[in-house]
Design a protein around this motif. Structure first.
Motif, PDB file in Angstrom:
ATOM      1  N   LEU A  83      39.797 -15.869  -6.779  1.00 55.61           N
ATOM      2  CA  LEU A  83      39.266 -14.565  -6.386  1.00 55.61           C
ATOM      3  C   LEU A  83      38.788 -13.700  -7.559  1.00 55.61           C
ATOM      4  O   LEU A  83      37.754 -13.040  -7.450  1.00 55.61           O
ATOM      5  N   PRO A  84      39.485 -13.673  -8.696  1.00 55.97           N
ATOM      6  CA  PRO A  84      38.998 -12.825  -9.789  1.00 55.97           C
ATOM      7  C   PRO A  84      37.653 -13.262 -10.359  1.00 55.97           C
ATOM      8  O   PRO A  84      37.012 -12.493 -11.079  1.00 55.97           O
ATOM      9  N   HIS A  85      37.236 -14.498 -10.057  1.00 53.91           N
ATOM     10  CA  HIS A  85      36.049 -15.051 -10.692  1.00 53.91           C
ATOM     11  C   HIS A  85      34.784 -14.941  -9.840  1.00 53.91           C
ATOM     12  O   HIS A  85      33.682 -15.239 -10.321  1.00 53.91           O
ATOM     13  N   TYR A  86      34.912 -14.518  -8.588  1.00 51.71           N
ATOM     14  CA  TYR A  86      33.724 -14.332  -7.758  1.00 51.71           C
ATOM     15  C   TYR A  86      33.024 -13.034  -8.143  1.00 51.71           C
ATOM     16  O   TYR A  86      33.666 -12.018  -8.411  1.00 51.71           O
ATOM     17  N   THR A  96      30.380 -12.015  -0.723  1.00 54.78           N
ATOM     18  CA  THR A  96      31.310 -11.737   0.382  1.00 54.78           C
ATOM     19  C   THR A  96      32.147 -12.987   0.582  1.00 54.78           C
ATOM     20  O   THR A  96      31.610 -14.060   0.875  1.00 54.78           O
ATOM     21  N   VAL A  97      33.459 -12.864   0.419  1.00 50.65           N
ATOM     22  CA  VAL A  97      34.323 -14.044   0.365  1.00 50.65           C
ATOM     23  C   VAL A  97      35.178 -14.172   1.620  1.00 50.65           C
ATOM     24  O   VAL A  97      35.840 -13.215   2.041  1.00 50.65           O
ATOM     25  N   ARG A 142      27.231 -15.216   0.967  1.00 52.61           N
ATOM     26  CA  ARG A 142      28.424 -15.364   1.810  1.00 52.61           C
ATOM     27  C   ARG A 142      29.153 -16.636   1.391  1.00 52.61           C
ATOM     28  O   ARG A 142      28.656 -17.740   1.575  1.00 52.61           O
ATOM     29  N   VAL A 143      30.345 -16.466   0.835  1.00 56.65           N
ATOM     30  CA  VAL A 143      31.100 -17.574   0.248  1.00 56.65           C
ATOM     31  C   VAL A 143      32.278 -17.933   1.148  1.00 56.65           C
ATOM     32  O   VAL A 143      33.053 -17.062   1.552  1.00 56.65           O
ATOM     33  N   LEU A 144      32.420 -19.220   1.435  1.00 58.27           N
ATOM     34  CA  LEU A 144      33.626 -19.738   2.088  1.00 58.27           C
ATOM     35  C   LEU A 144      34.376 -20.588   1.078  1.00 58.27           C
ATOM     36  O   LEU A 144      33.816 -21.553   0.548  1.00 58.27           O
ATOM     37  N   GLU A 145      35.615 -20.218   0.792  1.00 57.28           N
ATOM     38  CA  GLU A 145      36.447 -21.081  -0.036  1.00 57.28           C
ATOM     39  C   GLU A 145      37.412 -21.830   0.871  1.00 57.28           C
ATOM     40  O   GLU A 145      38.245 -21.227   1.549  1.00 57.28           O
ATOM     41  N   VAL A 146      37.296 -23.139   0.887  1.00 61.11           N
ATOM     42  CA  VAL A 146      38.148 -24.002   1.694  1.00 61.11           C
ATOM     43  C   VAL A 146      39.399 -24.333   0.895  1.00 61.11           C
ATOM     44  O   VAL A 146      39.309 -24.729  -0.265  1.00 61.11           O
ATOM     45  N   PHE A 182      27.410 -19.848   6.070  1.00 61.16           N
ATOM     46  CA  PHE A 182      27.688 -19.466   4.685  1.00 61.16           C
ATOM     47  C   PHE A 182      26.592 -19.949   3.737  1.00 61.16           C
ATOM     48  O   PHE A 182      25.976 -20.989   3.949  1.00 61.16           O
ATOM     49  N   ASP A 183      26.425 -19.174   2.658  1.00 58.69           N
ATOM     50  CA  ASP A 183      25.463 -19.531   1.618  1.00 58.69           C
ATOM     51  C   ASP A 183      26.087 -20.457   0.573  1.00 58.69           C
ATOM     52  O   ASP A 183      25.389 -21.243  -0.062  1.00 58.69           O
TER      53      ASP A 183
END
Length: 259
Positions: A105-108, A113-114, A93-97, A155-156
């Motif tokens: 986004l294309p690189h995850y 789960t973003v 589980r990814v949080l991008e601040v 989040f992980d």
């Protein structure tokens, strides 16, 4: 990094060095001159009573339409590989601040789960379009990095790219990142920082005399001490481009096992 609009009379990026790579001093100097001229025209607008956070929202809303076009050059010669580096290490589980226009986004990886948080509604609208174009389901929310609207240990992975340079209170933002990570969770940061070369650092310091006041943009910050002060364990760090770019991989300590 605060990249806004083209500057009249300066259409060409710095030339490459004979060795083939972009000359580091030229790149930073070119950016310094460009930033100075831009922010000198951006001082208009709400000034009295405007909070630092409100100012950043205004600046990024104004930046949004031209941001993708402007950042492309810098990603190629200054921040090359940074987004890929971040995406390869994010998991679960990814949080991008401060997700901005969603350029990470294309690189995850597909198995992540973003969730993305962004202060600027205009930037967030572009991120939504990018996610739809990628066919990727992303939970995108408007919010403040200094007051994350998530429960603790949610989040992980927490990621932040090219944004702590302009967040008004980076220590508060990093403390919030620590709070929402699960024990053992991963922190990934990519940003420009004060150079390890004195001439470049001096130019950055001079540039800040204008950019901090006009747009809240810092060029001599370094996030590593804040990461350590927040309680993270540093896994790896890397400084690039005359020390003006830093990548940080850190971990929230897991509680000691009983027995």
């Amino acid at each position: 990094m605060d990249v806004r609009q083209p500057v009249a009379g300066r259409r060409h990026p710095p030339r490459r060095s004979p060795a083939g790579g972009a000359d580091r001093t030229a790149v930073v100097t070119w950016e310094a001159r460009r930033q100075t001229r831009i922010v000198m025209t951006d001082t208009a607008g709400p000034g009295t009573g405007e909070t630092p956070t409100a100012r950043q929202r205004r600046v990024w809303d104004k930046t949004a339409p031209s941001y993708d076009k402007q950042i492309t050059f810098f990603e190629r010669v200054w921040f090359a590989g940074g987004r890929e580096w971040l995406g390869q290490r994010a998991q679960g589980r990814v949080l991008e601040v401060a997700i901005g226009t969603g350029r990470n986004l294309p690189h995850y990886r597909p198995d992540t789960t973003v969730t993305g948080l962004e202060l600027s509604p205009a930037m967030l609208a572009i991120a939504r379009t990018r996610a739809a174009d990628l066919g990727r389901e992303v939970d995108l929310r408007e919010g403040d990095a200094e007051q994350l609207p998530f429960a603790g240990s949610s989040f992980d992975t927490v990621a932040c790219a090219l944004s702590l340079c302009s967040i008004p209170d980076p220590a508060a933002a990093i403390a919030e990142m620590y709070r929402v990570l699960v024990p053992g969770g991963t922190l990934l940061l990519v940003d420009h920082i004060g150079s390890s070369w004195r001439p470049i650092r001096a130019a950055q310091w001079l540039l800040e005399r204008v950019t901090i006041r006009a747009a809240g943009e810092h060029f001599t910050r370094r996030q590593l001490p804040l990461v350590e002060a927040a309680g993270f364990e540093v896994v790896a760090t890397e400084r690039l481009k005359a020390g003006t770019v830093e990548r940080i991989h850190a971990r929230k300590p897991a509680p000691p096992q009983a027995g």
